[in-house]
Enzyme design. Structure first.
Site, PDB file in Angstrom:
ATOM      1  N   ASN A 189       0.966  -1.223   0.107  1.00  0.00           N
ATOM      2  CA  ASN A 189      -0.105  -0.196  -0.071  1.00  0.00           C
ATOM      3  C   ASN A 189       0.943   1.107   0.045  1.00  0.00           C
ATOM      4  O   ASN A 189       1.906   1.242   0.700  1.00  0.00           O
ATOM      5  CB  ASN A 189      -0.754  -0.008   1.328  1.00  0.00           C
ATOM      6  CG  ASN A 189      -2.013   0.939   1.059  1.00  0.00           C
ATOM      7  OD1 ASN A 189      -3.095   0.843   0.138  1.00  0.00           O
ATOM      8  ND2 ASN A 189      -1.959   2.136   2.082  1.00  0.00           N
TER       9      ASN A 189
ATOM     10  N   GLU B 195     -22.843  14.595   0.506  1.00  0.00           N
ATOM     11  CA  GLU B 195     -22.302  14.341   1.765  1.00  0.00           C
ATOM     12  C   GLU B 195     -21.214  15.381   2.269  1.00  0.00           C
ATOM     13  O   GLU B 195     -21.215  15.800   3.418  1.00  0.00           O
ATOM     14  CB  GLU B 195     -21.616  12.991   1.789  1.00  0.00           C
ATOM     15  CG  GLU B 195     -22.495  11.805   1.812  1.00  0.00           C
ATOM     16  CD  GLU B 195     -22.402  10.459   2.368  1.00  0.00           C
ATOM     17  OE1 GLU B 195     -21.076  10.124   2.321  1.00  0.00           O
ATOM     18  OE2 GLU B 195     -23.204   9.734   2.886  1.00  0.00           O
TER      19      GLU B 195
ATOM     20  N   LYS C 149     -26.558   4.960   9.560  1.00  0.00           N
ATOM     21  CA  LYS C 149     -25.484   5.081   8.767  1.00  0.00           C
ATOM     22  C   LYS C 149     -24.299   4.736   9.595  1.00  0.00           C
ATOM     23  O   LYS C 149     -23.299   4.107   9.298  1.00  0.00           O
ATOM     24  CB  LYS C 149     -25.201   6.481   8.212  1.00  0.00           C
ATOM     25  CG  LYS C 149     -23.965   6.494   7.310  1.00  0.00           C
ATOM     26  CD  LYS C 149     -24.327   7.697   6.241  1.00  0.00           C
ATOM     27  CE  LYS C 149     -23.061   8.203   5.398  1.00  0.00           C
ATOM     28  NZ  LYS C 149     -22.598   6.729   4.791  1.00  0.00           N
TER      29      LYS C 149
HETATM   30  P1  FAD Z   1     -10.279   1.859  -1.592  1.00  0.00           P
HETATM   31  O1  FAD Z   1     -10.842   2.079  -0.562  1.00  0.00           O
HETATM   32  O2  FAD Z   1      -9.761   3.120  -2.474  1.00  0.00           O
HETATM   33  O3  FAD Z   1      -8.513   1.415  -1.328  1.00  0.00           O
HETATM   34  C1  FAD Z   1      -7.636   1.556  -2.425  1.00  0.00           C
HETATM   35  C2  FAD Z   1      -6.224   1.309  -1.361  1.00  0.00           C
HETATM   36  O4  FAD Z   1      -5.202   1.220  -2.476  1.00  0.00           O
HETATM   37  C3  FAD Z   1      -5.942   2.812  -0.858  1.00  0.00           C
HETATM   38  O5  FAD Z   1      -5.454   2.447   0.753  1.00  0.00           O
HETATM   39  C4  FAD Z   1      -4.960   3.447  -1.543  1.00  0.00           C
HETATM   40  O6  FAD Z   1      -3.970   4.377  -1.021  1.00  0.00           O
HETATM   41  C5  FAD Z   1      -4.245   2.334  -2.263  1.00  0.00           C
HETATM   42  N1  FAD Z   1      -3.563   2.591  -3.585  1.00  0.00           N
HETATM   43  C6  FAD Z   1      -3.930   3.226  -4.508  1.00  0.00           C
HETATM   44  N2  FAD Z   1      -3.058   3.150  -5.666  1.00  0.00           N
HETATM   45  C7  FAD Z   1      -2.141   2.688  -5.075  1.00  0.00           C
HETATM   46  C8  FAD Z   1      -1.025   2.386  -5.663  1.00  0.00           C
HETATM   47  N3  FAD Z   1      -0.734   2.516  -7.036  1.00  0.00           N
HETATM   48  N4  FAD Z   1       0.061   1.772  -5.074  1.00  0.00           N
HETATM   49  C9  FAD Z   1      -0.366   1.400  -3.747  1.00  0.00           C
HETATM   50  N5  FAD Z   1      -1.286   1.591  -3.045  1.00  0.00           N
HETATM   51  C10 FAD Z   1      -2.404   2.083  -3.861  1.00  0.00           C
HETATM   52  N6  FAD Z   1     -19.361   3.265  -0.048  1.00  0.00           N
HETATM   53  C11 FAD Z   1     -20.215   2.600   0.675  1.00  0.00           C
HETATM   54  O7  FAD Z   1     -20.497   1.531   0.521  1.00  0.00           O
HETATM   55  N7  FAD Z   1     -20.862   3.348   1.738  1.00  0.00           N
HETATM   56  C12 FAD Z   1     -20.558   4.678   1.953  1.00  0.00           C
HETATM   57  O8  FAD Z   1     -21.205   5.405   2.732  1.00  0.00           O
HETATM   58  C13 FAD Z   1     -19.723   5.314   0.941  1.00  0.00           C
HETATM   59  N8  FAD Z   1     -19.466   6.698   1.154  1.00  0.00           N
HETATM   60  C14 FAD Z   1     -18.301   7.141   0.389  1.00  0.00           C
HETATM   61  C15 FAD Z   1     -17.978   8.702   0.626  1.00  0.00           C
HETATM   62  C16 FAD Z   1     -17.054   9.297  -0.142  1.00  0.00           C
HETATM   63  C17 FAD Z   1     -16.624  10.717   0.075  1.00  0.00           C
HETATM   64  C18 FAD Z   1     -16.506   8.566  -1.151  1.00  0.00           C
HETATM   65  C19 FAD Z   1     -15.290   9.172  -1.750  1.00  0.00           C
HETATM   66  C20 FAD Z   1     -16.714   7.163  -1.347  1.00  0.00           C
HETATM   67  C21 FAD Z   1     -17.751   6.592  -0.457  1.00  0.00           C
HETATM   68  N9  FAD Z   1     -18.143   5.312  -0.918  1.00  0.00           N
HETATM   69  C22 FAD Z   1     -18.893   4.636   0.120  1.00  0.00           C
HETATM   70  C23 FAD Z   1     -17.423   4.238  -1.861  1.00  0.00           C
HETATM   71  C24 FAD Z   1     -16.078   3.573  -1.129  1.00  0.00           C
HETATM   72  O9  FAD Z   1     -15.347   4.309  -0.521  1.00  0.00           O
HETATM   73  C25 FAD Z   1     -15.607   2.857  -2.150  1.00  0.00           C
HETATM   74  O10 FAD Z   1     -16.270   2.077  -2.959  1.00  0.00           O
HETATM   75  C26 FAD Z   1     -14.387   2.071  -1.717  1.00  0.00           C
HETATM   76  O11 FAD Z   1     -13.381   2.766  -0.922  1.00  0.00           O
HETATM   77  C27 FAD Z   1     -13.576   0.829  -2.612  1.00  0.00           C
HETATM   78  O12 FAD Z   1     -12.981   0.159  -1.877  1.00  0.00           O
HETATM   79  P2  FAD Z   1     -11.641  -0.401  -2.366  1.00  0.00           P
HETATM   80  O13 FAD Z   1     -10.857  -1.323  -1.514  1.00  0.00           O
HETATM   81  O14 FAD Z   1     -11.735  -0.750  -3.995  1.00  0.00           O
HETATM   82  O15 FAD Z   1     -10.606   0.880  -2.594  1.00  0.00           O
HETATM   83  P1  NAD Z   2     -21.378   9.240  -8.950  1.00  0.00           P
HETATM   84  O1  NAD Z   2     -20.863   8.869 -10.287  1.00  0.00           O
HETATM   85  O2  NAD Z   2     -22.201   8.568  -8.089  1.00  0.00           O
HETATM   86  O3  NAD Z   2     -22.114  10.879  -8.953  1.00  0.00           O
HETATM   87  C1  NAD Z   2     -21.376  11.819  -9.866  1.00  0.00           C
HETATM   88  C2  NAD Z   2     -22.497  12.722 -10.296  1.00  0.00           C
HETATM   89  O4  NAD Z   2     -21.978  13.960 -11.162  1.00  0.00           O
HETATM   90  C3  NAD Z   2     -23.724  12.188 -11.126  1.00  0.00           C
HETATM   91  O5  NAD Z   2     -24.844  12.600 -10.434  1.00  0.00           O
HETATM   92  C4  NAD Z   2     -23.197  12.552 -12.537  1.00  0.00           C
HETATM   93  O6  NAD Z   2     -24.443  12.788 -13.446  1.00  0.00           O
HETATM   94  C5  NAD Z   2     -22.580  13.978 -12.187  1.00  0.00           C
HETATM   95  N1  NAD Z   2     -21.942  14.425 -13.345  1.00  0.00           N
HETATM   96  C6  NAD Z   2     -20.789  13.807 -14.074  1.00  0.00           C
HETATM   97  N2  NAD Z   2     -20.399  14.731 -14.901  1.00  0.00           N
HETATM   98  C7  NAD Z   2     -20.895  15.728 -14.926  1.00  0.00           C
HETATM   99  C8  NAD Z   2     -20.762  17.215 -15.384  1.00  0.00           C
HETATM  100  N3  NAD Z   2     -19.726  17.053 -16.593  1.00  0.00           N
HETATM  101  N4  NAD Z   2     -21.112  18.148 -15.086  1.00  0.00           N
HETATM  102  C9  NAD Z   2     -22.184  17.937 -13.925  1.00  0.00           C
HETATM  103  N5  NAD Z   2     -22.357  16.970 -13.379  1.00  0.00           N
HETATM  104  C10 NAD Z   2     -21.756  15.856 -13.658  1.00  0.00           C
HETATM  105  O7  NAD Z   2     -19.945   9.645  -8.093  1.00  0.00           O
HETATM  106  P2  NAD Z   2     -19.405   9.766  -6.598  1.00  0.00           P
HETATM  107  O8  NAD Z   2     -20.771  10.490  -5.922  1.00  0.00           O
HETATM  108  O9  NAD Z   2     -18.283  10.338  -6.438  1.00  0.00           O
HETATM  109  O10 NAD Z   2     -19.784   8.371  -5.800  1.00  0.00           O
HETATM  110  C11 NAD Z   2     -18.782   7.363  -6.346  1.00  0.00           C
HETATM  111  C12 NAD Z   2     -19.478   5.936  -6.008  1.00  0.00           C
HETATM  112  O11 NAD Z   2     -19.082   5.950  -4.546  1.00  0.00           O
HETATM  113  C13 NAD Z   2     -20.651   5.718  -6.165  1.00  0.00           C
HETATM  114  O12 NAD Z   2     -20.952   4.361  -6.481  1.00  0.00           O
HETATM  115  C14 NAD Z   2     -21.499   5.931  -4.871  1.00  0.00           C
HETATM  116  O13 NAD Z   2     -22.721   5.120  -4.637  1.00  0.00           O
HETATM  117  C15 NAD Z   2     -20.408   5.634  -3.926  1.00  0.00           C
HETATM  118  N6  NAD Z   2     -20.564   6.408  -2.841  1.00  0.00           N
HETATM  119  C16 NAD Z   2     -21.431   6.134  -1.582  1.00  0.00           C
HETATM  120  C17 NAD Z   2     -22.019   6.898  -0.529  1.00  0.00           C
HETATM  121  C18 NAD Z   2     -22.837   6.358   0.383  1.00  0.00           C
HETATM  122  O14 NAD Z   2     -23.300   5.261   0.134  1.00  0.00           O
HETATM  123  N7  NAD Z   2     -23.240   7.157   1.352  1.00  0.00           N
HETATM  124  C19 NAD Z   2     -21.125   8.047  -0.546  1.00  0.00           C
HETATM  125  C20 NAD Z   2     -20.280   8.535  -1.447  1.00  0.00           C
HETATM  126  C21 NAD Z   2     -20.120   7.850  -2.785  1.00  0.00           C
END
Ligand code: FAD
Ligand code: NAD
Length: 401
Positions: free
Chosen positions: A35, A167, A374
Site C-alpha cells: 500500500n 455528503e 449510517k
Molecule cells: P479503496 O478503499 O479506495 O482502497 C484502495 C487502497 O489502495 C488505498 O489504501 C490506496 O491508498 C491504495 N492505493 C491506490 N493506488 C495505489 C498504488 N498505485 N500503489 C499502492 N497503493 C495504492 N461506499 C459505501 O458503501 N458506503 C458509503 O457510505 C460510502 N461513502 C463514500 C463517501 C465518499 C466521500 C467517497 C469518496 C466514497 C464513498 N463510498 C461509499 C465508496 C467507497 O469508499 C469505495 O467504493 C471503496 O473505498 C472502494 O474500496 P476499495 O477497497 O476498492 O478501494
Molecule cells: P457518482 O458517479 O455517483 O455521482 C457523480 C455525479 O456527477 C452524477 O450525478 C453525474 O451525473 C454528475 N456528473 C458527471 N459529469 C458531470 C458534469 N460534466 N457536469 C455536472 N455533473 C456531472 O460519483 P460519486 O458521488 O463520487 O460516488 C462514487 C461511488 O461511491 C458511487 O458508486 C457511490 O454510490 C459511492 N458513494 C456512496 C456513498 C454512500 O453510500 N453514502 C457516498 C459517496 C459515494
C-alpha cells in the site's frame, strides 16, 4: 515445500478485509500486502476531512495494527504495474515482487471525463491528501477575503450531485458558521453552488426522500443547478451548459466530485477494462488470469436485475474480499469455486453529522434515524477492516448518547 506467495495490492476496504480473511485461514503461504501509505483510511469519510469536520487521524489507522507479522509482510510502496504473464508486480522503490496468487484492490481515482481545465484547476476528493488539499485551499481563499474583498473567494462550486457531493455539502454547510466567525466573513456573500448534469437529483431514492435531503441543503444556503453539464473549468470559473447556452459561475474553490474510475494501474497492466474496471469472472478473477482476483472499485460485476454493473461501494468491496479469499482457498485445495453474488443492503447518504436519507433493506429512512443507521453500518464496516479494537477507538459512538 516452498511456501505459496499471495500478494495483496491496496489496503483499502477490499484489500484489508481480504488480508484479515487470509490471515485467519493460516495457509502455508507468505502473504505480502502493498500500500502506498502506512495507514488505511476509510474512504467513506473523506468528505468529513475535506470539509474540516474531522481531522485525517479520525478516519484512518495504522496498517501494522491489522498485520500478523508471522504470516504477512507489509511493504509501503506504490504499485506501478502488474506483469500478469510473468506473475510479478513492479513497485516504485522495491522493484519486482512475484506472486502465485494476486488480490488486486487499488481502489478509485477521480474521473475528469477529459473536460478541459479539470486536472489543472478543480480539486478531486479521492484520498487523505486530496481531501486535506480541499480543506486547506478553501481556508486560504477565506483568509484572503478581508484584504481583497474579492467575492469569488467566497464562492465554492461542487461539481456533480452524486453521494460524494451531497455528503460533502452536508458537512460543509454545518462547518460554515464556524468558518464565517473564524475569518470574519460576510455570511450573505458566501455562495455554495452544486452543478449536476442530469435532470433529477438523487434519483436512486423515492422522491419524498430526495426532496427532503435536497431541501435541507437548500435551507443551509446551497443553490442547485440541475440538467446543466459542466463543459470547462478555469482557475476561477466553472462553465456549464443550460438549454444549449454556455453559462459560467465565478468560484475560487472548485470541488470535482463527478464520479470515479478504477485505478489507472488496471489499464497500465493491460487488463481489459472500461473506466479502470475489469468485468471479472464469476469467481472474481480477471478473464484469462485465474490466479488474479480483482475486487472493489477496480472490478465490475453485473447486476442481473438491471444488466448494469453494481455501483462501486465499500459494501460490495467488503463482500468481494470475503468471496475472493474463499475462492482462493478453494483453488489451492482443488475444490470448486463459489460464484460471487451480491444483494445490496441499501444505501444511506448523510447530510451532515446528524441527518441522512436512505433506504435500508427496503425501508426508507430520513433525518436522525437514517443518520444513526449510517453510523451503525460504518462501525460494522470498521470492525470488518480493522477489527474490534479499532472500531472502538475510531467508530461513531455519538449515536449512543
Ligand atoms: P479503496 O478503499 O479506495 O482502497 C484502495 C487502497 O489502495 C488505498 O489504501 C490506496 O491508498 C491504495 N492505493 C491506490 N493506488 C495505489 C498504488 N498505485 N500503489 C499502492 N497503493 C495504492 N461506499 C459505501 O458503501 N458506503 C458509503 O457510505 C460510502 N461513502 C463514500 C463517501 C465518499 C466521500 C467517497 C469518496 C466514497 C464513498 N463510498 C461509499 C465508496 C467507497 O469508499 C469505495 O467504493 C471503496 O473505498 C472502494 O474500496 P476499495 O477497497 O476498492 O478501494
Ligand atoms: P457518482 O458517479 O455517483 O455521482 C457523480 C455525479 O456527477 C452524477 O450525478 C453525474 O451525473 C454528475 N456528473 C458527471 N459529469 C458531470 C458534469 N460534466 N457536469 C455536472 N455533473 C456531472 O460519483 P460519486 O458521488 O463520487 O460516488 C462514487 C461511488 O461511491 C458511487 O458508486 C457511490 O454510490 C459511492 N458513494 C456512496 C456513498 C454512500 O453510500 N453514502 C457516498 C459517496 C459515494
Amino acid at each position: 515445500m516452498d511456501k505459496m506467495k499471495i500478494v495483496i495490492l491496496g489496503a483499502g476496504y477490499g484489500g484489508l478485509r481480504a488480508l484479515k480473511g487470509l490471515q485467519k485461514k493460516h495457509l502455508n503461504a507468505e502473504i505480502t500486502l502493498v500500500n502506498k501509505n502506512e495507514y488505511h483510511y476509510e474512504a467513506t469519510y473523506l468528505h468529513e476531512v475535506a470539509s474540516g469536520a474531522n481531522p485525517p487521524e479520525r478516519i484512518s489507522f495504522a496498517i501494522k495494527d491489522v498485520v500478523d507479522t508471522k504470516q504477512t509482510t507489509f511493504i509501503q510502496d506504490t504499485v506501478i504495474k502488474v506483469n500478469k504473464d510473468d506473475k510479478t508486480v513492479e513497485l516504485d522503490k522495491t522493484g519486482l515482487i512475484s506472486y502465485d496468487y494476486l488480490i488486486f484492490a487499488l481502489g478509485f481515482e477521480s474521473e475528469s471525463f477529459g473536460i478541459t481545465g479539470v486536472d489543472e484547476y478543480a480539486l478531486p476528493m479521492v484520498d487523505i491528501n486530496t481531501a486535506v488539499a480541499i480543506k486547506e485551499h478553501m481556508h486560504r481563499q477565506f483568509a484572503q477575503y478581508e484584504a481583497t474583498k474579492d467575492d469569488a473567494l467566497l464562492s465554492i462550486v461542487v461539481c456533480g450531485a452524486g453521494f460524494t457531493s451531497i455528503e460533502y455539502l452536508g458537512e460543509l454547510t454545518q462547518q460554515m458558521p464556524k468558518l464565517i466567525k473564524q475569518y470574519n466573513l460576510p455570511a450573505d456573500k458566501i455562495q455554495l453552488t452544486c452543478i449536476e448534469a442530469m435532470p433529477t437529483l438523487l434519483p436512486m431514492f423515492v422522491e419524498k426522500l430526495s426532496t427532503y435531503g435536497i431541501q435541507k441543503l437548500k435551507d443551509r444556503g446551497v443553490k442547485f443547478l440541475v440538467g446543466t453539464p459542466i463543459k470547462e473549468v478555469t482557475a476561477d470559473t466553472v462553465i456549464y451548459e443550460e438549454n444549449e447556452e454556455r453559462k459560467s459561475i465565478k468560484a475560487k474553490t472548485i470541488v470535482w466530485t463527478t464520479g470515479v474510475k478504477g485505478s489507472s494501474v488496471v489499464g497500465g497492466s493491460g487488463f481489459e477494462e472500461r473506466r479502470g474496471r475489469v468485468m471479472v469472472e464469476a469467481d472474481l478473477t480477471a478473464p484469462g488470469y485465474p490466479e488474479v482476483f480483482i475486487i472493489g472499485d477496480c472490478s465490475a460485476v453485473m447486476n442481473p436485475e438491471n444488466n448494469r454493473p453494481y455501483p462501486t461501494t465499500a459494501q460490495i468491496a467488503l463482500k468481494q474480499a470475503d468471496a475472493a479469499v474463499a475462492n482462493l482457498v478453494a483453488k489451492v485445495n482443488n475444490q470448486p469455486i463459489v460464484p460471487f453474488t451480491f444483494k445490496s443492503q441499501g444505501s444511506v447518504c448523510s447530510i451532515g453529522n446528524n441527518e441522512a436519507i436512505g433506504e435500508v433493506l427496503g425501508a426508507n429512512l430520513k433525518g436522525y434515524p437514517a443518520s444513526m443507521m449510517k453510523k451503525v453500518i460504518e462501525d460494522r464496516s470498521l470492525s470488518q477492516t480493522g477489527g474490534l479494537k479499532i472500531m472502538f477507538s475510531k467508530g461513531r459512538f455519538d449515536l449512543y448518547h
